[in-house]
Design a protein around this motif. Structure first.
Motif, PDB file in Angstrom:
ATOM      1  N   ALA A  47      85.689  37.924 -36.827  1.00 23.75           N
ATOM      2  CA  ALA A  47      85.012  38.809 -35.994  1.00 23.75           C
ATOM      3  C   ALA A  47      83.253  38.678 -36.006  1.00 23.75           C
ATOM      4  O   ALA A  47      82.726  38.362 -35.099  1.00 23.75           O
ATOM      5  N   ALA A  48      82.967  38.354 -37.401  1.00 28.62           N
ATOM      6  CA  ALA A  48      81.272  38.192 -37.536  1.00 28.62           C
ATOM      7  C   ALA A  48      81.120  36.836 -36.886  1.00 28.62           C
ATOM      8  O   ALA A  48      79.942  36.569 -36.488  1.00 28.62           O
ATOM      9  N   CYS A  49      81.879  35.893 -37.055  1.00 30.57           N
ATOM     10  CA  CYS A  49      81.702  34.449 -36.667  1.00 30.57           C
ATOM     11  C   CYS A  49      81.853  34.186 -35.208  1.00 30.57           C
ATOM     12  O   CYS A  49      81.359  33.097 -34.827  1.00 30.57           O
ATOM     13  N   LYS A  50      82.459  34.845 -34.469  1.00 26.59           N
ATOM     14  CA  LYS A  50      82.891  34.711 -33.106  1.00 26.59           C
ATOM     15  C   LYS A  50      81.570  34.191 -32.455  1.00 26.59           C
ATOM     16  O   LYS A  50      80.771  34.558 -32.402  1.00 26.59           O
ATOM     17  N   GLY A  51      81.833  32.821 -31.816  1.00 27.69           N
ATOM     18  CA  GLY A  51      80.813  32.299 -31.208  1.00 27.69           C
ATOM     19  C   GLY A  51      79.997  31.633 -31.740  1.00 27.69           C
ATOM     20  O   GLY A  51      78.873  31.050 -31.435  1.00 27.69           O
ATOM     21  N   LEU A  52      79.749  31.732 -33.341  1.00 33.71           N
ATOM     22  CA  LEU A  52      78.973  30.916 -34.070  1.00 33.71           C
ATOM     23  C   LEU A  52      79.374  29.665 -34.531  1.00 33.71           C
ATOM     24  O   LEU A  52      78.573  28.592 -34.882  1.00 33.71           O
ATOM     25  N   ALA A  53      80.683  29.508 -35.246  1.00 33.23           N
ATOM     26  CA  ALA A  53      81.252  28.281 -35.763  1.00 33.23           C
ATOM     27  C   ALA A  53      82.601  28.184 -35.263  1.00 33.23           C
ATOM     28  O   ALA A  53      83.365  28.964 -34.843  1.00 33.23           O
ATOM     29  N   VAL A  54      82.905  27.057 -35.533  1.00 40.27           N
ATOM     30  CA  VAL A  54      84.293  26.374 -35.074  1.00 40.27           C
ATOM     31  C   VAL A  54      85.490  26.680 -36.280  1.00 40.27           C
ATOM     32  O   VAL A  54      85.113  26.729 -37.353  1.00 40.27           O
ATOM     33  N   GLY A  55      86.642  26.892 -35.778  1.00 37.61           N
ATOM     34  CA  GLY A  55      87.752  27.046 -36.906  1.00 37.61           C
ATOM     35  C   GLY A  55      87.746  28.514 -37.180  1.00 37.61           C
ATOM     36  O   GLY A  55      86.759  29.400 -37.248  1.00 37.61           O
ATOM     37  N   LYS A  56      88.877  28.855 -37.819  1.00 34.26           N
ATOM     38  CA  LYS A  56      89.195  30.369 -38.254  1.00 34.26           C
ATOM     39  C   LYS A  56      88.494  30.573 -39.477  1.00 34.26           C
ATOM     40  O   LYS A  56      88.678  31.650 -39.778  1.00 34.26           O
ATOM     41  N   TYR A  57      87.977  29.801 -40.126  1.00 32.05           N
ATOM     42  CA  TYR A  57      87.309  30.000 -41.413  1.00 32.05           C
ATOM     43  C   TYR A  57      85.872  29.969 -41.403  1.00 32.05           C
ATOM     44  O   TYR A  57      85.217  29.758 -42.416  1.00 32.05           O
ATOM     45  N   CYS A  58      85.156  30.127 -40.065  1.00 34.50           N
ATOM     46  CA  CYS A  58      84.025  30.013 -39.921  1.00 34.50           C
ATOM     47  C   CYS A  58      83.095  29.004 -40.599  1.00 34.50           C
ATOM     48  O   CYS A  58      82.121  29.118 -41.223  1.00 34.50           O
ATOM     49  N   GLY A  59      83.566  27.729 -40.403  1.00 27.65           N
ATOM     50  CA  GLY A  59      82.826  26.930 -41.008  1.00 27.65           C
ATOM     51  C   GLY A  59      83.133  26.538 -42.477  1.00 27.65           C
ATOM     52  O   GLY A  59      82.547  25.650 -43.135  1.00 27.65           O
ATOM     53  N   MET A  60      83.966  27.259 -43.064  1.00 28.99           N
ATOM     54  CA  MET A  60      84.138  26.776 -44.803  1.00 28.99           C
ATOM     55  C   MET A  60      85.714  27.099 -44.889  1.00 28.99           C
ATOM     56  O   MET A  60      86.355  27.795 -44.572  1.00 28.99           O
ATOM     57  N   LYS A  61      86.178  25.894 -45.353  1.00 30.31           N
ATOM     58  CA  LYS A  61      87.531  25.635 -45.673  1.00 30.31           C
ATOM     59  C   LYS A  61      87.530  25.757 -47.333  1.00 30.31           C
ATOM     60  O   LYS A  61      87.084  25.032 -47.821  1.00 30.31           O
ATOM     61  N   HIS A  62      88.510  26.612 -47.788  1.00 30.06           N
ATOM     62  CA  HIS A  62      88.732  26.693 -49.262  1.00 30.06           C
ATOM     63  C   HIS A  62      89.698  25.667 -49.844  1.00 30.06           C
ATOM     64  O   HIS A  62      90.663  25.379 -48.985  1.00 30.06           O
ATOM     65  N   ALA A  63      89.577  25.323 -50.948  1.00 30.72           N
ATOM     66  CA  ALA A  63      90.629  24.395 -51.606  1.00 30.72           C
ATOM     67  C   ALA A  63      91.866  24.847 -52.118  1.00 30.72           C
ATOM     68  O   ALA A  63      92.973  24.208 -52.088  1.00 30.72           O
ATOM     69  N   HIS A  64      91.662  26.277 -51.842  1.00 24.93           N
ATOM     70  CA  HIS A  64      93.363  26.842 -52.384  1.00 24.93           C
ATOM     71  C   HIS A  64      93.928  27.430 -51.277  1.00 24.93           C
ATOM     72  O   HIS A  64      93.569  27.292 -50.192  1.00 24.93           O
TER      73      HIS A  64
END
Length: 64
Positions: A47-64
């Motif tokens: 919700a906080a990232c809506k319109g700021l970043a692409v993808g459902k992880y707000c530009g951050m993808k975890h290794a786990h």
């Protein structure tokens, strides 16, 4: 690789986007620290990232 120079306005907009993304991720970290479940915190981050970043992880993808 050559990059086009940004105008002052574009640079200021980039700075604002970086700060907004940082604030959204800091909020997610605080949410997790508070003991809330990961799925709750991820929904808040999305919700906080809506319109700021692409993808459902707000530009951050975890290794786990």
């Amino acid at each position: 690789m050559a990059h086009a120079q940004h105008s002052d306005k574009e640079t200021k907009e980039d700075i604002q986007r970086h700060r907004a993304l940082a604030a959204a991720h800091e909020g997610a970290a605080k949410c997790l620290e508070s003991g809330k479940k990961e799925d709750v915190c991820m929904k808040e981050l999305q919700a906080a990232c809506k319109g700021l970043a692409v993808g459902k992880y707000c530009g951050m993808k975890h290794a786990h």
